[in-house]
Scaffold this motif. Structure first.
Motif, PDB file in Angstrom:
ATOM      1  N   ASP A 152       0.814  -1.212   0.000  1.00 13.03           N
ATOM      2  CA  ASP A 152       0.000   0.000   0.000  1.00 13.03           C
ATOM      3  C   ASP A 152       0.855   1.272   0.000  1.00 13.03           C
ATOM      4  OD1 ASP A 152      -2.297  -1.503   0.006  1.00 13.03           O
ATOM      5  OD2 ASP A 152      -2.567  -1.432   2.180  1.00 13.03           O
ATOM      6  N   GLY A 153       2.161   1.106  -0.152  1.00  5.55           N
ATOM      7  CA  GLY A 153       3.047   2.260  -0.240  1.00  5.55           C
ATOM      8  C   GLY A 153       3.577   2.761   1.090  1.00  5.55           C
ATOM      9  N   ILE A 154       3.417   1.996   2.160  1.00  7.62           N
ATOM     10  CA  ILE A 154       3.873   2.415   3.487  1.00  7.62           C
ATOM     11  C   ILE A 154       5.289   1.898   3.718  1.00  7.62           C
ATOM     12  CG2 ILE A 154       3.443   2.220   5.969  1.00  7.62           C
ATOM     13  CD1 ILE A 154       0.466   1.810   5.262  1.00  7.62           C
ATOM     14  N   ASN A 155       6.192   2.762   4.155  1.00  7.53           N
ATOM     15  CA  ASN A 155       7.571   2.366   4.434  1.00  7.53           C
ATOM     16  C   ASN A 155       7.658   1.711   5.807  1.00  7.53           C
ATOM     17  OD1 ASN A 155      10.475   2.283   4.078  1.00  7.53           O
ATOM     18  ND2 ASN A 155      10.567   3.921   5.587  1.00  7.53           N
ATOM     19  N   ILE A 156       8.220   0.508   5.877  1.00 10.27           N
ATOM     20  CA  ILE A 156       8.355  -0.234   7.129  1.00 10.27           C
ATOM     21  C   ILE A 156       9.821  -0.289   7.520  1.00 10.27           C
ATOM     22  CG2 ILE A 156       7.933  -2.424   8.297  1.00 10.27           C
ATOM     23  CD1 ILE A 156       5.390  -0.974   7.433  1.00 10.27           C
ATOM     24  N   LEU A 157      10.115   0.042   8.778  1.00 10.30           N
ATOM     25  CA  LEU A 157      11.463  -0.066   9.320  1.00 10.30           C
ATOM     26  C   LEU A 157      11.621  -1.469   9.903  1.00 10.30           C
ATOM     27  CD1 LEU A 157      11.583   3.421  11.087  1.00 10.30           C
ATOM     28  CD2 LEU A 157      12.582   2.797   8.874  1.00 10.30           C
ATOM     29  N   LYS A 158      12.366  -2.316   9.209  1.00 13.54           N
ATOM     30  CA  LYS A 158      12.438  -3.737   9.561  1.00 13.54           C
ATOM     31  C   LYS A 158      13.649  -4.009  10.442  1.00 13.54           C
ATOM     32  CE  LYS A 158      10.091  -5.312   5.374  1.00 13.54           C
ATOM     33  NZ  LYS A 158      10.206  -6.063   4.105  1.00 13.54           N
ATOM     34  N   ALA A 202      27.951 -10.460  21.429  1.00 12.97           N
ATOM     35  CA  ALA A 202      28.236 -11.088  20.138  1.00 12.97           C
ATOM     36  C   ALA A 202      26.990 -11.039  19.267  1.00 12.97           C
ATOM     37  CB  ALA A 202      28.703 -12.528  20.354  1.00 12.97           C
ATOM     38  N   ALA A 203      27.170 -11.506  18.018  1.00 11.19           N
ATOM     39  CA  ALA A 203      26.087 -11.544  17.019  1.00 11.19           C
ATOM     40  C   ALA A 203      25.634 -10.121  16.701  1.00 11.19           C
ATOM     41  CB  ALA A 203      24.945 -12.437  17.472  1.00 11.19           C
ATOM     42  N   PHE A 204      24.388  -9.952  16.245  1.00  8.79           N
ATOM     43  CA  PHE A 204      23.872  -8.606  15.984  1.00  8.79           C
ATOM     44  C   PHE A 204      22.422  -8.481  16.413  1.00  8.79           C
ATOM     45  CE2 PHE A 204      25.023 -10.653  11.817  1.00  8.79           C
ATOM     46  CZ  PHE A 204      23.839 -11.317  11.598  1.00  8.79           C
ATOM     47  N   TYR A 205      22.142  -9.001  17.616  1.00 11.89           N
ATOM     48  CA  TYR A 205      20.802  -8.948  18.196  1.00 11.89           C
ATOM     49  C   TYR A 205      20.860  -8.395  19.619  1.00 11.89           C
ATOM     50  CZ  TYR A 205      20.354 -12.499  14.543  1.00 11.89           C
ATOM     51  OH  TYR A 205      20.420 -13.180  13.358  1.00 11.89           O
ATOM     52  N   ILE A 206      19.756  -7.779  20.031  1.00 12.97           N
ATOM     53  CA  ILE A 206      19.607  -7.312  21.401  1.00 12.97           C
ATOM     54  C   ILE A 206      18.184  -7.626  21.825  1.00 12.97           C
ATOM     55  CG2 ILE A 206      18.931  -4.943  20.750  1.00 12.97           C
ATOM     56  CD1 ILE A 206      20.760  -4.003  23.101  1.00 12.97           C
ATOM     57  N   ARG A 229       5.106   1.818  12.245  1.00 14.62           N
ATOM     58  CA  ARG A 229       5.739   1.241  11.051  1.00 14.62           C
ATOM     59  C   ARG A 229       7.103   0.628  11.370  1.00 14.62           C
ATOM     60  NH1 ARG A 229       1.028   2.884  10.513  1.00 14.62           N
ATOM     61  NH2 ARG A 229       0.375   4.315   8.849  1.00 14.62           N
ATOM     62  N   VAL A 230       7.239   0.074  12.582  1.00 12.13           N
ATOM     63  CA  VAL A 230       8.472  -0.588  12.996  1.00 12.13           C
ATOM     64  C   VAL A 230       8.166  -2.061  13.236  1.00 12.13           C
ATOM     65  CG1 VAL A 230      10.307  -0.737  14.734  1.00 12.13           C
ATOM     66  CG2 VAL A 230       9.398   1.500  14.047  1.00 12.13           C
ATOM     67  N   LEU A 231       8.965  -2.951  12.634  1.00 14.52           N
ATOM     68  CA  LEU A 231       8.735  -4.391  12.752  1.00 14.52           C
ATOM     69  C   LEU A 231       9.845  -5.023  13.584  1.00 14.52           C
ATOM     70  CD1 LEU A 231       7.117  -6.911  11.937  1.00 14.52           C
ATOM     71  CD2 LEU A 231       8.525  -7.050   9.866  1.00 14.52           C
ATOM     72  N   ILE A 232       9.445  -5.632  14.702  1.00 14.13           N
ATOM     73  CA  ILE A 232      10.367  -6.382  15.566  1.00 14.13           C
ATOM     74  C   ILE A 232       9.790  -7.787  15.743  1.00 14.13           C
ATOM     75  CG2 ILE A 232      11.369  -4.423  16.770  1.00 14.13           C
ATOM     76  CD1 ILE A 232       8.521  -6.378  18.345  1.00 14.13           C
ATOM     77  N   ARG A 289      13.027  -8.820  20.281  1.00 17.28           N
ATOM     78  CA  ARG A 289      14.368  -8.792  19.691  1.00 17.28           C
ATOM     79  C   ARG A 289      14.459  -7.697  18.637  1.00 17.28           C
ATOM     80  NH1 ARG A 289      16.832 -13.279  15.639  1.00 17.28           N
ATOM     81  NH2 ARG A 289      15.563 -12.030  14.215  1.00 17.28           N
ATOM     82  N   ILE A 290      15.570  -6.961  18.683  1.00 14.48           N
ATOM     83  CA  ILE A 290      15.904  -5.973  17.663  1.00 14.48           C
ATOM     84  C   ILE A 290      17.156  -6.444  16.936  1.00 14.48           C
ATOM     85  CG2 ILE A 290      16.790  -3.634  17.279  1.00 14.48           C
ATOM     86  CD1 ILE A 290      15.084  -2.675  19.574  1.00 14.48           C
ATOM     87  N   VAL A 291      17.132  -6.389  15.618  1.00  8.74           N
ATOM     88  CA  VAL A 291      18.327  -6.625  14.809  1.00  8.74           C
ATOM     89  C   VAL A 291      18.980  -5.268  14.561  1.00  8.74           C
ATOM     90  CG1 VAL A 291      19.188  -7.439  12.583  1.00  8.74           C
ATOM     91  CG2 VAL A 291      17.290  -8.639  13.706  1.00  8.74           C
ATOM     92  N   TYR A 292      20.240  -5.102  14.973  1.00 11.32           N
ATOM     93  CA  TYR A 292      20.865  -3.782  14.812  1.00 11.32           C
ATOM     94  C   TYR A 292      21.820  -3.729  13.602  1.00 11.32           C
ATOM     95  CZ  TYR A 292      24.298  -5.966  18.077  1.00 11.32           C
ATOM     96  OH  TYR A 292      25.176  -6.814  18.717  1.00 11.32           O
TER      97      TYR A 292
END
Length: 491
Positions: free
Chosen positions: A118-124, A417-421, A447-450, A465-468
């Motif tokens: 639908d044209g919405i920007n999602i921060l993944k 370690a890794a890239f998760y918090i 519009r933020v997906l966790i 969980r957040i992927v950084y």
């Protein structure tokens, strides 16, 4: 049509006799299921066949269509005598999947994709996939892949190419993993492929496998799919998310066959020190358990810390170590991972036969991806540039950690370690009782997906969980939105 002895040409004739419009190509598309007839055509077809419009569309329940009246007959010629229509057969997913889930790519992702359409920007911030965030494969690795494509068009040995397994064996030697030979290494289409392969080869119905909570959910899913029972031992947030060894001991029964270690850990970013690993080895030794160690993030360690492979501490036990290049070399899409079988292999002779059989059944893993293992493991490790204090992964970790710590009602353990918090929301402030609802509310509001804690088999609500991996500007935008959301959100 079959029961009434009608062919397509007969249907076209009957339609013409009733004054209806029905083309040959239209009818072919309806029969193949490529298109659904319009209402007027449904009425015509149902009249010709003597069945209801609902049945014709394959729906037994109310489908919300208006009542359809049969088209008036313009010819007195009687239609063929209709037979009683058999109920339409429907196909459901296997019951084996009833208790299997993988919410990292679950319903919220489907909603995010719909919003994007639908044209919405999602921060993944939901999937650990380096490439979309600007992490590039080393040029040397890409060049080696390109130069060998013509030589990798056929199947390889089911275990993998000689050069790839030789490089893996040498890497295991550097890690101190004992007693690994060329025949003890199997390549796979990523670690995910090999988790499923090993579980299918190992697990009998009723077997119990100890899996950490929180976990990478594919472990629980594959144990369940293989007919076993995933028993979750707790990792302790107050101890920097290290395994709770007392809980681990308490969960062992006569049905326990193996224990899964995810180190470095996904989703918490914890790194297990040598002394904790030694205690886990002793628990496995006392209870004669297989050690299954997922070490895909072993080259993504920060703060000058060292990753220790648990198999290096257990030469007398049967161990299977899982590793690969998806994360360390930023080639998740190329799908290349491996397992190394080590330790007292006499204990697992039968299991090794099962793994070999499963490997033969799938012929081999991705051969072009195998062709770059030697280059990737033997050359300069560019991943080191990311995890030093001035490196991108380390700097983004520090930024996300500091931002989360500054938010009212949010607490978090700094990953090593890794890239998760894996932050926690104060239950008194936010009253989170439904993780999935929180995930959906955040997505739809900001519009933020966790991914919520429940997606990692963590039962206490209010964790996520957040992927950084995204660049700092994107992370900043997402964290700004989350901070504003947390100022008013209550469940």
């Amino acid at each position: 049509m079959g029961e009434q002895g009608l062919k397509q040409v007969d249907m076209l004739r009957l339609a013409a006799e009733r004054g209806g419009k029905l083309g040959k190509s239209q009818l072919s598309q309806y029969l193949s299921g490529k298109t659904i007839p319009r209402q007027a055509v449904v009425a015509l077809l149902s009249d010709m066949l003597g069945v209801s419009a609902e049945w014709l569309l394959g729906e037994n329940e109310d489908i919300g269509l208006p009542a359809v009246s049969p088209a008036p007959q313009t010819d007195p010629t009687p239609a063929p005598t209709p037979k009683e229509a058999a109920p339409m057969r429907k196909f459901n997913k296997s019951s084996k999947l009833d208790h299997v889930s993988y919410d990292v790519r679950g319903p919220a992702l489907d909603e995010a994709m719909r919003m994007e359409e639908d044209g919405i920007n999602i921060l993944k911030l939901n999937i650990g996939n380096p490439a979309p965030f600007g992490f590039r494969t080393p040029d040397e690795v890409v060049q080696d892949m390109a130069s060998q494509l013509r030589d990798t068009e056929g199947y390889s040995d089911s275990r993998g190419l000689f050069a790839a397994r030789k490089a893996i064996m040498q890497y295991d030697q550097l890690k101190g993993i004992p007693n690994v030979t060329m025949s003890d290494i199997y390549t796979g289409n990523g670690v995910s492929d090999l988790i499923n392969l090993v579980m299918q080869a190992m697990v009998e119905t009723g077997d119990e496998i100890l899996v950490p909570s929180p976990d990478y959910p594919l472990w629980t899913a594959c144990v369940t799919l293989a007919g076993g029972k995933a028993v979750h031992y707790l990792c302790d947030e107050q101890a920097d998310w290290l395994p709770d060894l007392d809980d681990m001991r308490a969960k062992i029964t006569s049905n326990t066959k193996a224990i899964v270690i995810i180190n470095p850990n996904n989703p918490t970013g914890a790194l297990y020190p040598r002394e904790v690993l030694e205690e886990i080895v002793e628990i496995c030794r006392q209870n004669q358990l297989i050690i299954l160690s997922d070490e895909i993030y072993d080259r993504l360690v920060m703060d000058d810390l060292e990753h220790v492979s648990i198999a290096s501490l257990a030469p007398d036990l049967f161990c299977i170590t899982f590793n690969g290049l998806s994360k360390s070399h930023m080639i998740a899409g190329w799908r290349i991972g491996w397992i190394s079988i080590s330790g007292n292999k006499r204990l697992g002779k039968g299991l090794m036969e099962g793994i070999h059989m499963m490997s033969n059944m799938r012929l081999c893993s991705n051969v072009p991806a195998q062709s770059i293992v030697q280059t990737a493991l033997g050359g300069y490790q560019s991943v080191k540039n990311y995890v030093v204090p001035t490196g991108r992964v380390c700097k983004q970790r520090d930024y996300v950690y500091e931002r989360l710590c500054a938010m009212d009602g949010v607490s978090v353990v700094k990953p090593k370690a890794a890239f998760y918090i894996f932050p926690k929301l104060d239950p008194k402030k936010f009253n989170i009782t439904d993780d999935e609802q929180f995930q959906l509310d955040l997505l739809q509001d900001k519009r933020v997906l966790i991914v919520p804690g429940k997606g990692f088999n963590w039962e206490t609500p209010g964790y996520f969980r957040i992927v950084y991996l995204p660049r700092r500007a994107v992370l900043g935008e997402a964290l700004d939105a989350m901070e504003e959301f947390f100022k008013y959100y209550r469940q």
